[in-house]
Design an enzyme around this catalytic site. Structure first.
Site, PDB file in Angstrom:
ATOM      1  N   GLY A  73       0.815  -1.211   0.000  1.00  0.00           N
ATOM      2  CA  GLY A  73       0.000   0.000   0.000  1.00  0.00           C
ATOM      3  C   GLY A  73       0.847   1.259   0.000  1.00  0.00           C
ATOM      4  O   GLY A  73       0.527   2.252  -0.673  1.00  0.00           O
ATOM      5  N   ASP A  74       1.964   1.233   0.733  1.00  0.00           N
ATOM      6  CA  ASP A  74       2.882   2.371   0.763  1.00  0.00           C
ATOM      7  C   ASP A  74       3.471   2.608  -0.628  1.00  0.00           C
ATOM      8  O   ASP A  74       3.659   3.755  -1.053  1.00  0.00           O
ATOM      9  CB  ASP A  74       4.017   2.114   1.751  1.00  0.00           C
ATOM     10  CG  ASP A  74       3.525   1.586   3.084  1.00  0.00           C
ATOM     11  OD1 ASP A  74       2.433   1.997   3.518  1.00  0.00           O
ATOM     12  OD2 ASP A  74       4.225   0.756   3.683  1.00  0.00           O
TER      13      ASP A  74
END
Length: 306
Positions: free
Chosen positions: A251-252
């Site tokens: 997600g980062d």
């Protein structure tokens, strides 16, 4: 300049073994120590995309020194605030035969009022044209409005911000118009206390984030791909084929790909395409994805307007 803020960074001790047997002695087949934290992951992906960033956050103690040593291998620009208590250690256990990931995350250090004030004072150099990406959990004694305080301070100086967190801490920042927010579909459902029956419902609730002030909403849906929702349109990125090795940082990586590309191009669709490629490429890698892996996955992703 892009600034990433990791309030509560960590040393991620990643263990791989065939099976995890609780209550017994387990032996690993491999292990690795990585500099962890959502903002750190963002900076590392930006580096792969040849985009400069400066990593901010709190580090302290013997583990803080080890964290900075591990991070130095990645040649990132940093400007950390030193604190008295130790940087945390997170343990990630990958049981291959069971196809399970188990995480045990440390709480992190207590941040004193003077340490907090030093950090906030250092934000004064951030200004017009800069983007600040705030990601991850807060240290245990910081108020839930800490991200909101940061957003208010940097906005006064003309900078934009991106926030990747959950719950009320996310909702509180929406009136300040974050460039992008990125809940996954479970987190989005929790925000509004609903259960999604289909994709259209996810889009409907993502648009509520825009109604409350966000400029763009990214919603990751694991094996079902991802969505980009703008004020009047919605787009879907398919999930490329590959074996998920380590979901930590995916997600980062998506946030990094979207934000860095948008800063360069102001094109949300291409930013989404690259963001989706970065997210999947990291999921298919032992660690944060390389540029070569991102380019490979990019070719497998199609962006469709819904």
């Amino acid at each position: 300049m892009i600034y990433t803020i990791t309030v509560n960074p960590s040393i991620d001790y990643v263990l791989q073994l065939k099976d995890l047997n609780t209550g017994e002695v387990n032996r690993t087949s491999s292990d690795v120590k990585l500099p962890g934290g959502k903002g750190i992951n963002v900076s590392r992906i930006l580096k792969e995309l040849k985009l400069d960033s400066t990593a901010l956050g709190f580090v302290g103690g013997a583990t803080g020194s080890m964290f900075e040593e591990l991070l130095s291998q990645h040649n990132l620009k940093t400007s950390f605030t030193k604190v008295k208590e130790d940087t945390r250690i997170n343990v990630k256990i990958n049981a291959v035969n069971q196809n399970e990931e188990t995480e045990i995350n440390g709480a992190g250090p207590q941040i004193s009022e003077s340490e907090k004030n030093t950090f906030m004072d250092n934000l004064s150099t951030i200004g017009d044209g800069d983007i600040v990406i705030m990601a991850g959990s807060l240290c245990k004694n910081l108020n839930s409005d800490f991200y909101l305080d940061i957003a208010k301070k940097i906005q006064k100086n003309g900078a934009e911000f991106v926030i990747d967190t959950t719950g009320q801490a996310l909702l509180d920042t929406l009136p300040l118009h974050p460039l992008v927010v990125k809940p996954n579909h479970h987190e989005l459902a929790d925000l509004f206390n609903v259960t999604f029956k289909n994709e259209q419902e996810i889009i409907t609730y993502a648009r509520k984030l825009l109604e409350q002030g966000a400029k763009h909403a990214l919603v990751s849906m694991a094996g079902d791909g991802a969505l980009l929702v703008t004020k009047d349109k919605a787009y879907k990125a398919n999930a490329p084929k590959g074996t998920v090795i380590n979901s930590v940082g995916a997600g980062d990586s998506m946030i990094a790909g979207f934000s860095g590309t948008f800063m360069d191009t102001k094109n949300p669709i291409e930013s989404f395409h690259i963001g989706a490629a970065c997210g999947s490429a990291t999921a298919f890698s032992q660690d944060i994805a390389t540029k070569e892996k991102i380019d490979e996955v990019y070719q497998q992703i199609t962006i469709t307007e819904l």
